[in-house]
Design a protein around this motif. Structure first.
Motif, short mmCIF file in Angstrom:
data_model
loop_
_atom_site.label_atom_id
_atom_site.label_comp_id
_atom_site.label_asym_id
_atom_site.label_seq_id
_atom_site.Cartn_x
_atom_site.Cartn_y
_atom_site.Cartn_z
N LEU A 81 0.81 -1.22 0.00
CA LEU A 81 0.00 0.00 0.00
C LEU A 81 0.85 1.28 0.00
O LEU A 81 0.31 2.38 0.03
N GLU A 82 2.16 1.13 -0.06
CA GLU A 82 3.03 2.32 -0.09
C GLU A 82 2.69 3.17 -1.32
O GLU A 82 2.49 2.63 -2.41
N PRO A 83 2.67 4.52 -1.14
CA PRO A 83 2.27 5.40 -2.25
C PRO A 83 3.10 5.21 -3.52
O PRO A 83 2.58 5.33 -4.63
N GLN A 84 4.37 4.84 -3.38
CA GLN A 84 5.23 4.66 -4.56
C GLN A 84 4.69 3.60 -5.52
O GLN A 84 5.00 3.60 -6.71
N PHE A 85 3.84 2.68 -5.02
CA PHE A 85 3.36 1.59 -5.86
C PHE A 85 1.99 1.86 -6.49
O PHE A 85 1.53 1.07 -7.29
N LYS A 86 1.35 2.96 -6.11
CA LYS A 86 -0.04 3.18 -6.53
C LYS A 86 -0.20 3.02 -8.06
O LYS A 86 0.41 3.76 -8.83
N GLY A 87 -0.97 2.04 -8.45
CA GLY A 87 -1.22 1.80 -9.87
C GLY A 87 -0.05 1.21 -10.63
O GLY A 87 -0.11 1.04 -11.85
N GLU A 88 1.03 0.92 -9.93
CA GLU A 88 2.23 0.46 -10.64
C GLU A 88 2.77 -0.86 -10.12
O GLU A 88 3.95 -1.15 -10.28
N LEU A 89 1.93 -1.61 -9.46
CA LEU A 89 2.44 -2.85 -8.86
C LEU A 89 1.53 -4.03 -9.18
O LEU A 89 0.31 -3.90 -9.16
N LYS B 177 -6.81 -3.81 -4.53
CA LYS B 177 -7.25 -3.51 -5.90
C LYS B 177 -7.72 -2.08 -6.01
O LYS B 177 -7.45 -1.37 -6.98
N LYS B 178 -8.47 -1.63 -4.97
CA LYS B 178 -8.97 -0.26 -4.96
C LYS B 178 -7.82 0.74 -4.99
O LYS B 178 -7.95 1.86 -5.47
N ASN B 179 -6.67 0.34 -4.42
CA ASN B 179 -5.50 1.21 -4.42
C ASN B 179 -4.68 1.05 -5.70
O ASN B 179 -3.52 1.46 -5.76
N GLY B 180 -5.27 0.42 -6.69
CA GLY B 180 -4.61 0.32 -7.99
C GLY B 180 -3.55 -0.77 -8.07
O GLY B 180 -2.71 -0.77 -8.96
N THR C 253 2.61 -4.17 -15.23
CA THR C 253 3.43 -3.18 -14.54
C THR C 253 4.90 -3.62 -14.53
O THR C 253 5.19 -4.80 -14.74
N LYS C 254 5.77 -2.64 -14.27
CA LYS C 254 7.20 -2.94 -14.22
C LYS C 254 7.57 -3.56 -12.86
O LYS C 254 8.51 -4.35 -12.76
N LYS C 255 6.80 -3.17 -11.83
CA LYS C 255 7.12 -3.64 -10.48
C LYS C 255 6.21 -4.81 -10.09
O LYS C 255 4.99 -4.74 -10.30
N VAL C 256 6.82 -5.83 -9.53
CA VAL C 256 6.02 -6.97 -9.07
C VAL C 256 6.38 -7.28 -7.62
O VAL C 256 7.46 -6.93 -7.16
N MET C 257 5.45 -7.92 -6.93
CA MET C 257 5.71 -8.25 -5.53
C MET C 257 5.48 -9.73 -5.26
O MET C 257 4.50 -10.31 -5.70
N ILE C 258 6.44 -10.30 -4.53
CA ILE C 258 6.29 -11.68 -4.04
C ILE C 258 5.49 -11.59 -2.74
O ILE C 258 5.72 -10.71 -1.93
N THR C 259 4.61 -12.53 -2.53
CA THR C 259 3.72 -12.44 -1.36
C THR C 259 4.41 -12.88 -0.06
O THR C 259 5.51 -13.43 -0.08
#
Ligand code: SF4
Length: 294
Positions: free
Chosen positions: A23-31, A48-51, A66-72
Motif C-alpha cells: 500500500l506504499e504510495p510509490q506503488f499506486k497503480g504500478e504494482l 485492488k482499490k489502491n490500484g 506493470t514494471k514492479k512486481v511483488m512476491i507475497t
C-alpha cells in the motif's frame, strides 16, 4: 451471554508488513502482486482499490502490465524470482522472514545429505515456494503419504513444516516417521511460526471455556481452517465466517459464552466489526430473556 476474544488472534506481523509494503504510495497503480498477498478477500479487494493488480501465479507472467512486481508473504522459490527478473521486472519481496527461515533450513538439510520432507499441503503456495528450488522432495500431508518415504530408498530424512500447520499433527507425523523401519536418521526442525502457535494455543484455551466459537478469516486461509479444526476436535460448535454480515442469530440462541478468534490474515477492523455485531446479538437475546411475560 458472555463474549470473549482469544488472547492471540488476527493479523501476524508477516502479513501486516506485506500489506503495508503493497500500500506504499510509490506503488499506486504500478504494482502487480504475484499470487494472493494474503488469504483474505477483503484485504485483496482494498489492494485492488489502491490500484494494485494481482495475477494468480508465475504462469500468468504474460498478464503482468506493470514494471514492479511483488512476491507475497508466503514466499517464493529463487527460481521463480529469477524468472521474474529475467522478464525485465523489478521484484519487491514481501516474503515473511519466518517463511524464509524454512527455505534456509531445508536447503541446509539437503547440503548435509538429508532427503527433504515438508509436512504441509502440497498445493499451498508457501509449500510450492519451499520445495521450488529442490531437485527431489516429499510433501507429507497425512499418514497416507508416509509410504512415499519408503519409495525413495533413502534412510536419512530432513523434515520441516509449513509455518501454519497444527502442532500436534506435525509432532505425530514426525513420530510416525521416526518409527518407520526404513528410516535410520531424522533431522527435524519445527518451523511452525510463533504467531501460528500463539493463535493455536489461544483458541485451545478459549475452546475449553465457550459453547460457541466464531472463527474469522478467508475461506482459503490455511491457518484459519486449522482454528476451526481445533474446535471440532474438542466438540465445540464453530462457525467460520469472513465478515460480520455472515453471522446468523440462530447460532447464538441458548448459548452462554461465545468465543471469537481469527486467522493470521484477518485484519483488526474486520475482527472489530464482527465483535461488535456479536455484542449486539448478545444484548438483543439477553434482553428477550429478561422481558416480563404478560
Ligand atoms: S503466518 Fe507466520 S509465517 Fe505466515 S506470514 Fe504470518 S508470521 Fe509469517
Amino acid at each position: 451471554m458472555k463474549v470473549s476474544l482469544a488472547s492471540a488472534l488476527g493479523t501476524c506481523f508477516g502479513v501486516e508488513d506485506a500489506i503495508n509494503l503493497a500500500l506504499e504510495p510509490q506503488f499506486k497503480g504500478e504494482l502487480t502482486i504475484v499470487g494472493q498477498l494474503v488469504h483474505n478477500s477483503q484485504v485483496n479487494e482494498s489492494l485492488k482499490k489502491n490500484g494494485v493488480s494481482v495475477v494468480s501465479g508465475i504462469d500468468k507472467i504474460d498478464q503482468i502490465k506493470t514494471k514492479k512486481v511483488m512476491i507475497t508473504a508466503h514466499g517464493a522459490a529463487d527460481k521463480m524470482k529469477e524468472k521474474l527478473t529475467d522478464a525485465g521486472l523489478i521484484v519487491y519481496d514481501a516474503s515473511c522472514p519466518l517463511v524464509m527461515r524454512v527455505h534456509k533450513t531445508i536447503k541446509s538439510m539437503v547440503e548435509k545429505d538429508y532427503y527433504p520432507v515438508v509436512i504441509g499441503q502440497d498445493e499451498h503456495v508457501e509449500v510450492k515456494g519451499i520445495v521450488g528450488d529442490l531437485d527431489d522432495y516429499i510433501v507429507v500431508g497425512s499418514e497416507e503419504d508416509l509410504d512415499k518415504l519408503r519409495a525413495t530408498g533413502k534412510r536419512k530424512f530432513g523434515i520441516v513444516s509449513q509455518t501454519t500447520q497444527q502442532l500436534e499433527k506435525v509432532e505425530h507425523l514426525v513420530k510416525k516417521i521416526r518409527e518407520m523401519d526404513c528410516v535410520d536418521e531424522v533431522a527435524f526442525v519445527n518451523t511452525i511460526c510463533q504467531p501460528t502457535r500463539d493463535r493455536q494455543i489461544a483458541v485451545r484455551d478459549l475452546a475449553e471455556q465457550v459453547d460457541l466459537m466464531i472463527v474469522i478469516g478467508g475461506y482459503n486461509s490455511s491457518n484459519t481452517k486449522k482454528l476451526v479444526q481445533v474446535c471440532d476436535e474438542r466438540n465445540v460448535e464453530a462457525h467460520h465466517i469472513e465478515a460480520d454480515s455472515q453471522l446468523e442469530k440462530q447460532w447464538f440462541i441458548n448459548k452462554k459464552h461465545i468465543g471469537i478468534t481469527a486467522g493470521t490474515s484477518t485484519p483488526e477492523y474486520i475482527i472489530n466489526k464482527v465483535h461488535s455485531a456479536i455484542l449486539d446479538i448478545a444484548e438483543e437475546l439477553d434482553a428477550r430473556k429478561t422481558q416480563p411475560v404478560h
